[in-house]
Design an enzyme around this catalytic site. Structure first.
Site, PDB file in Angstrom:
ATOM      1  CD  GLN A 257      -8.690   2.233  31.421  1.00 43.08           C
ATOM      2  OE1 GLN A 257      -8.280   1.602  32.478  1.00 43.08           O
ATOM      3  NE2 GLN A 257      -7.762   3.096  30.965  1.00 43.08           N
ATOM      4  CD  GLU A 324      -7.353   2.735  37.183  1.00 42.15           C
ATOM      5  OE1 GLU A 324      -6.397   2.229  37.349  1.00 42.15           O
ATOM      6  OE2 GLU A 324      -8.339   2.692  36.523  1.00 42.15           O
ATOM      7  CG  HIS A 325      -6.235   5.493  33.873  1.00 45.55           C
ATOM      8  ND1 HIS A 325      -7.719   4.722  34.175  1.00 45.55           N
ATOM      9  CD2 HIS A 325      -5.250   5.986  34.063  1.00 45.55           C
ATOM     10  CE1 HIS A 325      -6.125   3.726  34.858  1.00 45.55           C
ATOM     11  NE2 HIS A 325      -4.574   4.012  34.221  1.00 45.55           N
ATOM     12  CG  ASP A 358      -2.044   2.636  31.256  1.00 40.49           C
ATOM     13  OD1 ASP A 358      -2.183   2.663  32.395  1.00 40.49           O
ATOM     14  OD2 ASP A 358      -2.924   1.437  30.809  1.00 40.49           O
ATOM     15  CG  HIS A 417      -0.770  14.580  79.888  1.00 43.28           C
ATOM     16  ND1 HIS A 417      -1.411  13.591  80.714  1.00 43.28           N
ATOM     17  CD2 HIS A 417      -0.530  14.204  78.244  1.00 43.28           C
ATOM     18  CE1 HIS A 417      -1.723  12.589  79.416  1.00 43.28           C
ATOM     19  NE2 HIS A 417      -0.895  13.218  78.485  1.00 43.28           N
TER      20      HIS A 417
END
Length: 430
Positions: A257, A324-325, A358, A417
Site C-alpha cells: 500500500q 479503504e482496504h 487490486d 393532491h
C-alpha cells in the site's frame, strides 16, 4: 519504522486525530483546485494543453489518441502480459455480471402495483491515473462495470506520458473494453473537463476514478454540478493481526500500500507486541528491495501501529478508521467479519493479500478512502445505473388506495393532491 500507540492509552480525541488523514486545514489544495477548474471552464482545450505543459512536461498538438494509435501501442504488450490482463478482465467480468439483478413487481394492495427498473447512466467519464504509477487495472475496474451496465458513451481521460502517448497496457485495456478514444488529460483538470466539457472532451453525467488529493478535491467540488462515484483519494490499508500472523506477510501488505504514493497510509493494529517487533525489521529488509522504496519509505513515515488487548478492541479501532482496504491476518477472521461496520474491501486470512483484489480476484479496487467507507461503497455495476420506480393502478386499485391518499393530502393541506384522486373516484374511466 512504525510509531506505535497503546489503544488503552488513547483518548477519544487521540483516536479522532489518528484516524484523520489527507486533511486540507488551510484550504491550500481546495484553492488551487478551484483555480484549475475555473481555468478549464473558461479556456477549455487551451487550458488542458497549458496544464499538460506545466504538469506533464509535454506539448500536446491533439488532446486524444484514436483507435489506430491505441492499436499500435497495444501491439507493444507481450503475450504473457496480455494473458495476465485477460485473466483479470475475465474475473472482474464474472464478479460484476453477478450484480445485474432484476426486481419483481410488488402488489402493495389489490390493484396497486409498484416496481423498479434499471437504466444505464448515458454518458460516464472514467479517470485513469497515470502519474508515478500507471494503472491499467483501474481501467478494467471502471470500464467493465460501465460496459455491463450498458452506458451509451464512455469518456476516458488519462495523463500523457513524456512522449505524448499512454503506455501499451492502457491501450490494450482500451482494446479489451472496445474504447475508441483516450483523452490526454490528468489530475484535477481532467475531472473539470469531464464535468463541464471542453471543445474536445464531452461533458459527462457522472465522473469515476481514484486519484491524488487534487483529483479527490476536484471531484468533491464538481459534484454540485456533475455526479461522482465517491471520494477516492490516496490509498490506504489497515492490517488487523494477532500472534498467528506471519510478520513477513504483514510487512509485505503494508509496503504494497505504501508504494502507491507518499500520501498513502499503512496501519497495523495488533494484539501482539511480539508481532510488531518482528514486523519492523521485515519492513526494513523488504523496503530495500523495492524500486519505489523512496516513495514507500515516506508513506511508512506517515503510518503507525496500534497495540490492543483484544481482537474486539482492534476491530473497534478499525471501524473508527474506516479503511479503504482491511486485511484480517488471523485464523479467527470468521469471528470478526460480522463485527465489521466500516470498510471498503476486506481480505480474509493469511493467504489473501490486498494485491489480489487490486488486480485479478474480481472485486473492484475503486474504493472510498479517508474514512468515507463510513458512508460510501466501492464501485459496482450499480454505480453506473439509475433505478426508476414505476406504478400502475387499476379501477379497483384507485378505490382501495384513493381514500387513504385523500385523507393524507387533506391533513397536509394540499387540496389539489386530494382532488387528483377525488376526480378519479367520482368519474372513473369507462
Amino acid at each position: 519504522m512504525l510509531t506505535s500507540y497503546l489503544y488503552n492509552n488513547l483518548s477519544a480525541q487521540d483516536i479522532q486525530q489518528l484516524t484523520a488523514r489527507n486533511t486540507d486545514e488551510n484550504n491550500d489544495i481546495r484553492s488551487r483546485v478551484e483555480q484549475i477548474i475555473a481555468t478549464v471552464k473558461q479556456q477549455g482545450d487551451n487550458a488542458l494543453k497549458d496544464f499538460a505543459r506545466q504538469f506533464d512536461g509535454i506539448e500536446l498538438q491533439q488532446l486524444y489518441l484514436d483507435r489506430d494509435t491505441l492499436d499500435r501501442l497495444a501491439a507493444t504488450v507481450s503475450e504473457q502480459q496480455k494473458q495476465a490482463l485477460k485473466i483479470a478482465y475475465s474475473n472482474i467480468l464474472k464478479f460484476h455480471q453477478s450484480q445485474l439483478l432484476r426486481e419483481n413487481p410488488v402488489e402493495t394492495m389489490p390493484g396497486v402495483t409498484c416496481w423498479r427498473e434499471t437504466r444505464a447512466i448515458e454518458r460516464v467519464g472514467l479517470y485513469i491515473p497515470g502519474g508515478s504509477a500507471v494503472l491499467p487495472s483501474t481501467f478494467l475496474m471502471l470500464g467493465i462495470p460501465a460496459r455491463i451496465a450498458g452506458c451509451r458513451e464512455i469518456i476516458v481521460c488519462s495523463p500523457p506520458q513524456k512522449d505524448g502517448l499512454v503506455n501499451g497496457f492502457i491501450a490494450y485495456c482500451a482494446q479489451l473494453l472496445d474504447i475508441e478514444r483516450i483523452y490526454l488529460a490528468g489530475g484535477a483538470q481532467a475531472v473539470a473537463a469531464m464535468a463541464y466539457g471542453t471543445q474536445s472532451i464531452p461533458k459527462v453525467d457522472k465522473v469515476f476514478g481514484p486519484g491524488n488529493q487534487y483529483v479527490t478535491m476536484a471531484k468533491t467540488i464538481i459534484q454540485t454540478h456533475t455526479a461522482i462515484d465517491m471520494p477516492a483519494g490516496p490509498s490506504e490499508v489497515l492490517v488487523l493481526a494477532d500472534e498467528q500472523a506471519n510478520p513477513a506477510y504483514v510487512a509485505a501488505d503494508l509496503l504494497a500500500q505504501a508504494e502507491h504514493g507518499v500520501d498513502s497510509q499503512a496501519v497495523l493494529v495488533t494484539t501482539s507486541q511480539q508481532l510488531l517487533d518482528r514486523v519492523q525489521p521485515e519492513l526494513e529488509k523488504q523496503l530495500q528491495t523495492l524500486p519505489r522504496r523512496d516513495v514507500a519509505a515516506k508513506a511508512i513515515q506517515n503510518s503507525y501501529a496500534v497495540i490492543t488487548a483484544t481482537l474486539d478492541e482492534a476491530m473497534d479501532f478499525s471501524n473508527a478508521y474506516a479503511p479503504e482496504h482491511l486485511i484480517l491476518a488471523t485464523d479467527k477472521w470468521q469471528q470478526l467479519t460480522g463485527k465489521i461496520t466500516n470498510a471498503g474491501s476486506v481480505f480474509l486470512g493469511h493467504l489473501t493479500p490486498e494485491s489480489a483484489g487490486d488486480y485479478a480476484s474480481g472485486t473492484n479496487h475503486t474504493l472510498p478512502t479517508s474514512a468515507y467507507a463510513r458512508s460510501y461503497s466501492g464501485v459496482s455495476v450499480d454505480s453506473f445505473l439509475k433505478k426508476i420506480t414505476f406504478q400502475h393502478i387499476t379501477a379497483d386499485g384507485i378505490k382501495n388506495i384513493g381514500p387513504t391518499v385523500e385523507i393524507l393530502a387533506g391533513l397536509e393541506g394540499l387540496q389539489a393532491h386530494k382532488n387528483a384522486v377525488s376526480i378519479r373516484l367520482s368519474t372513473p374511466e369507462s
